[in-house]
Design an enzyme around this catalytic site. Structure first.
Site, PDB file in Angstrom:
ATOM      1  N   ASP A 187       0.856  -1.197   0.000  1.00  0.00           N
ATOM      2  CA  ASP A 187       0.000   0.000   0.000  1.00  0.00           C
ATOM      3  C   ASP A 187       0.889   1.244   0.000  1.00  0.00           C
ATOM      4  OD1 ASP A 187      -2.346   1.468   0.027  1.00  0.00           O
ATOM      5  OD2 ASP A 187      -2.614   1.334   2.192  1.00  0.00           O
ATOM      6  N   ASP A 242       2.228   2.252   7.916  1.00  0.00           N
ATOM      7  CA  ASP A 242       0.986   1.609   7.480  1.00  0.00           C
ATOM      8  C   ASP A 242       1.250   0.268   6.784  1.00  0.00           C
ATOM      9  OD1 ASP A 242      -1.673   1.268   7.168  1.00  0.00           O
ATOM     10  OD2 ASP A 242      -2.021   3.037   5.926  1.00  0.00           O
TER      11      ASP A 242
END
Ligand SMILES: Nc1ncnc2c1ncn2[C@@H]1O[C@H](COP(=O)(O)OP(=O)(O)OP(=O)(O)O)[C@@H](O)[C@H]1O
Ligand SMILES: [Mg+2]
Length: 224
Positions: free
Chosen positions: A171, A188
């Site tokens: 991501d 993240d």
């Protein structure tokens, strides 16, 4: 518990349900932090807070139990060889999601990437190193690097290191990279997956494409 304005408090009311408050109290009594002091990011899926810990600061990421898109999470995590037996139950999926993020951060750290050091995770809460000095380091999208070539090279090197260790971020973009004093820090890691997973090549290609697109816009040439 959080020193925010009344408005902000309203927005976060849902985050601080009884279950979450009890969990935060427990983590705090275990010495992981003293108290939440500031909102860093009021995300859709998770809210990230700064918390004091003596003279230090840590980051506390709390997934929203009420809105976290757990069906989407389930579809992503079920292809991970580590979570093949996971049942499609909302809380279990969110808790596994957080555990996976913690494990991925640790793996990335061990592979030599610049990432926040994970400290502890429990249920839908993840405590990790706070990146930045008195304020959280800005996102790359808000703080483009002074030397894009150097910054880009360091990002691609981290991607390569993680791949060599057998993982892809999954991501990666200017929204999940911090510019910490002109050094990239990846964050993240909730999508990171083993290169053995069926969708890993697709995720890797997307990460590379997104990074290449971003740094090309900044005028960097000859990217992979
Ligand atoms: N360890 C950290 N130190 C400093 N800031 C952080 C840290 N972790 C996260 N942040 C900040 O919080 C923001 C949200 O974190 P993250 O990207 O992990 O959550 P998210 O899953 O994208 O949340 P959502 O999808 O709900 O927006 C980041 O963009 C960054 O600004
Ligand atoms: Mg993010």
């Amino acid at each position: 518990m959080v020193r925010n304005s009344r408005e902000e408090w309203k927005v976060y009311q849902k985050v601080f349900d009884k279950f979450t408050n009890r969990l935060l109290f427990k983590l705090s009594s275990q010495g992981h932090f003293d108290e939440l002091t500031q909102t860093i990011s009021p995300g859709k899926e998770a809210v990230v807070f700064a918390a004091s810990k003596g003279e230090d600061t840590v980051a506390v990421k709390i997934y929203r139990l009420e809105t976290a898109g757990f069906s989407k999470m389930f579809s992503y995590i079920r292809v991970d060889p580590r979570y093949q037996d996971l049942k499609n139950r909302a809380r279990q999926v969110i808790f596994a999601w957080v555990e996976r993020e913690y494990r991925n951060l640790l793996l990335a750290r061990e592979a030599g990437l610049r990432v926040p050091m994970p400290i502890v995770h429990k249920d839908h809460v993840l405590v990790m190193e706070h990146v930045g000095f008195s304020h959280a380091a800005p996102l790359l999208k808000d703080a483009p690097p002074d030397d894009p070539e150097k910054f880009a090279a360091e990002c691609f090197e981290m991607v390569a290191k993680f791949k060599k260790a057998g993982y892809v971020h999954g991501d990666l973009s200017e929204y999940n990279i911090l510019n910490d004093n002109e050094e990239p820090v990846f964050i993240d890691f909730s999508h990171s997956i083993s290169v053995k997973a069926p969708n890993s090549q697709e995720l890797y290609d997307r990460d590379m494409k997104t990074l290449t697109r971003y740094f090309t816009r900044l005028g960097v040439e000859g990217l992979p």
